[in-house]
Design an enzyme around this catalytic site. Structure first.
Site, short mmCIF file in Angstrom:
data_model
loop_
_atom_site.label_atom_id
_atom_site.label_comp_id
_atom_site.label_asym_id
_atom_site.label_seq_id
_atom_site.Cartn_x
_atom_site.Cartn_y
_atom_site.Cartn_z
N ASP A 42 -66.90 22.77 17.82
CA ASP A 42 -66.77 22.70 19.52
C ASP A 42 -65.07 22.96 19.71
O ASP A 42 -64.56 22.91 18.62
CB ASP A 42 -67.40 21.26 19.48
CG ASP A 42 -67.80 21.33 21.38
OD1 ASP A 42 -69.31 21.61 21.51
OD2 ASP A 42 -66.56 21.39 22.24
N ASP A 68 -63.03 26.95 18.39
CA ASP A 68 -62.70 27.52 19.85
C ASP A 68 -63.47 29.60 19.11
O ASP A 68 -62.78 30.59 18.66
CB ASP A 68 -61.23 28.53 20.23
CG ASP A 68 -61.65 29.24 21.56
OD1 ASP A 68 -62.43 30.25 22.19
OD2 ASP A 68 -60.82 29.01 22.63
N VAL A 69 -64.71 29.22 20.01
CA VAL A 69 -65.55 30.42 19.06
C VAL A 69 -64.33 31.64 19.91
O VAL A 69 -65.10 33.30 19.81
CB VAL A 69 -66.60 30.23 20.18
CG1 VAL A 69 -67.68 29.34 18.44
CG2 VAL A 69 -67.26 29.96 21.65
N TYR A 160 -70.37 35.80 35.04
CA TYR A 160 -71.22 34.90 34.16
C TYR A 160 -71.76 35.33 33.78
O TYR A 160 -73.02 35.26 33.23
CB TYR A 160 -71.21 33.26 34.68
CG TYR A 160 -72.07 32.45 34.44
CD1 TYR A 160 -71.67 31.60 32.42
CD2 TYR A 160 -73.13 32.03 34.59
CE1 TYR A 160 -72.60 30.96 32.67
CE2 TYR A 160 -74.23 31.81 33.97
CZ TYR A 160 -74.00 30.18 32.43
OH TYR A 160 -74.70 29.60 32.22
N LYS A 164 -73.89 37.04 30.59
CA LYS A 164 -75.29 36.45 30.32
C LYS A 164 -75.99 37.46 30.33
O LYS A 164 -77.11 37.60 29.08
CB LYS A 164 -76.02 35.50 30.96
CG LYS A 164 -75.01 34.61 31.23
CD LYS A 164 -74.86 33.36 29.67
CE LYS A 164 -74.68 31.79 28.99
NZ LYS A 164 -74.67 31.65 27.98
N THR A 195 -77.09 18.97 32.22
CA THR A 195 -75.58 18.46 30.95
C THR A 195 -74.90 18.26 32.44
O THR A 195 -74.34 18.56 33.20
CB THR A 195 -75.65 19.52 30.63
OG1 THR A 195 -74.90 20.87 31.30
CG2 THR A 195 -76.47 20.38 29.76
N1 NAD Z 1 -76.93 23.48 32.45
C1 NAD Z 1 -77.16 24.86 32.76
O1 NAD Z 1 -77.76 24.66 33.73
C2 NAD Z 1 -77.49 25.89 32.20
C3 NAD Z 1 -78.14 26.96 32.40
C4 NAD Z 1 -78.16 27.79 31.59
C5 NAD Z 1 -78.08 28.60 30.78
N2 NAD Z 1 -77.08 27.51 30.05
C6 NAD Z 1 -75.85 27.71 29.47
O2 NAD Z 1 -76.14 26.93 27.84
C7 NAD Z 1 -75.07 26.91 26.88
C8 NAD Z 1 -74.54 25.25 27.21
O3 NAD Z 1 -74.57 24.99 28.36
P1 NAD Z 1 -73.88 22.91 28.75
O4 NAD Z 1 -74.77 23.08 29.49
O5 NAD Z 1 -74.56 22.32 27.45
O6 NAD Z 1 -72.67 22.83 28.45
P2 NAD Z 1 -71.53 21.97 28.75
O7 NAD Z 1 -70.40 22.28 29.43
O8 NAD Z 1 -72.54 20.61 28.38
O9 NAD Z 1 -71.34 21.47 26.68
C9 NAD Z 1 -71.21 22.91 26.62
C10 NAD Z 1 -70.40 22.91 25.01
O10 NAD Z 1 -69.03 23.71 24.69
C11 NAD Z 1 -68.09 23.86 24.50
N3 NAD Z 1 -67.42 24.62 24.75
C12 NAD Z 1 -66.53 25.49 25.36
N4 NAD Z 1 -66.33 26.46 25.18
C13 NAD Z 1 -66.31 25.99 23.93
C14 NAD Z 1 -65.85 27.29 23.00
N5 NAD Z 1 -64.43 28.44 23.57
N6 NAD Z 1 -65.71 27.34 21.64
C15 NAD Z 1 -66.19 26.30 21.36
N7 NAD Z 1 -67.02 25.06 21.55
C16 NAD Z 1 -66.40 25.24 23.75
C17 NAD Z 1 -67.65 22.67 25.32
O11 NAD Z 1 -66.20 21.41 24.72
C18 NAD Z 1 -68.71 21.24 25.50
O12 NAD Z 1 -68.95 20.54 24.07
C19 NAD Z 1 -73.85 27.62 27.74
O13 NAD Z 1 -74.11 28.42 27.03
C20 NAD Z 1 -74.77 27.71 28.55
O14 NAD Z 1 -74.25 28.58 30.00
C21 NAD Z 1 -77.08 26.22 30.44
#
Ligand code: NAD
Length: 262
Positions: A42, A68-69, A160, A164, A195
């Site tokens: 993370d 940072d990925v 986004y 995706k 989240t």
């Molecule tokens: N929450 C939703 O409704 C939803 C819906 C569809 C898809 N997603 C996808 O699910 C995945 C997770 O989303 P979430 O809701 O848990 O998000 P979140 O924001 O709750 O958590 C994301 C995590 O990724 C980490 N992160 C952000 N940028 C980073 C980077 N450059 N390098 C390493 N870590 C990094 C953050 O620090 C955080 O801990 C994402 O790919 C998001 O696009 C989420």
């Protein structure tokens, strides 16, 4: 957790990006409970360490790595460190992602580049760095987190949605290329999931969101983790190149013309 009764990942090692919060945290905990050692990656090192603590408290193990990925050197180093600490890597979950909600007219090139960097460029970097380890594994599997936004319009976040959609085709083509080597590549496309990423919503909006879902409720991180664990496990040994919607049917919904048809 009921699913903990399955030890599908005994002896396996998983690399989960964005594992410090939300969906990534749920995936890391789920895989650990099912027997995997987990590298929790993370941007927020404290959050990654917190999840590793939770894993250890539940009897599992792994490593927490701040990285940072979207950055090549950071990803390469994280993979080296994780493989060394855990003794190889079998499963890659590309979960880290960011969303910037803005109309196209207000979207900047920097918004575009940051969104593609974290959501898609990152997958090129992690998959490339992980490939030697996945080839060494007898259970190599990649699961990428896409989004319902790849399948239909949701809210204004054009970069986004485009990134995706890229995840879906990235998944399909990589699955084709790696299938002969026994490495499976699949994706999960979550719908709106409770989240921090959904943090802009009020409680009322979250509660009433259920009405828009065929299955009458908003998604939970565990719903997505369950699908990821299935696709990463031997139970999905004949599935590759797929993108599985985990949306409560939200992408099926459209407003019917007559209320009695709703
Ligand atoms: N929450 C939703 O409704 C939803 C819906 C569809 C898809 N997603 C996808 O699910 C995945 C997770 O989303 P979430 O809701 O848990 O998000 P979140 O924001 O709750 O958590 C994301 C995590 O990724 C980490 N992160 C952000 N940028 C980073 C980077 N450059 N390098 C390493 N870590 C990094 C953050 O620090 C955080 O801990 C994402 O790919 C998001 O696009 C989420």
């Amino acid at each position: 957790m009921a699913q903990a009764e399955r030890r599908d990942f005994e002896g396996r090692k998983a690399f989960v990006t964005g594992g410090g919060a939300g969906i990534g945290r749920a995936i890391a905990l789920h895989l650990a409970e099912a027997g995997a050692k987990v590298a929790v990656i993370d941007l927020d090192g404290g959050a990654a360490s917190g999840v590793l603590k939770e894993i250890r408290a539940a009897g599992g193990d792994g490593i927490a790595i701040e990285a940072d990925v979207s950055q090549e050197a950071a990803v390469d180093q994280a993979v080296v460190d994780a493989a060394e600490a855990l003794g190889g890597l079998d499963v890659l979950v590309n979960n880290a992602g960011i969303v910037i909600i803005k109309r196209f007219a207000e979207t900047t090139l920097d918004d575009w580049d940051r969104t593609f960097g974290v959501n898609l460029r990152s997958m090129f970097l992690t998959c490339r760095a992980m490939l030697p380890h996945l080839r060494d594994s007898t259970a190599g599997a990649i699961v990428n987190i896409a989004s319902m936004a790849a399948l239909r319009y949701t809210v204004p976040h054009l970069p986004y949605a485009a990134a995706k959609a890229g995840v879906v085709s990235f998944t399909r083509d990589l699955a084709f290329e790696l299938g002969g080597e026994g490495i499976r590549v699949n994706a999960v496309a979550p719908g709106p999931t409770a989240t921090a990423m959904m943090g802009r919503l009020t409680d009322d909006e979250v509660d009433s969101a259920g009405l828009r879902f065929v299955l009458s409720r908003m998604g939970r991180p565990e719903d997505v983790a369950e699908a990821v664990a299935f696709l990463a496990s031997d139970r999905a040994s004949y599935i590759t190149g797929a993108t599985l919607p985990v949306t409560g049917g939200a992408e099926l919904a459209s407003r019917p013309l007559r209320s009695e048809d709703g």
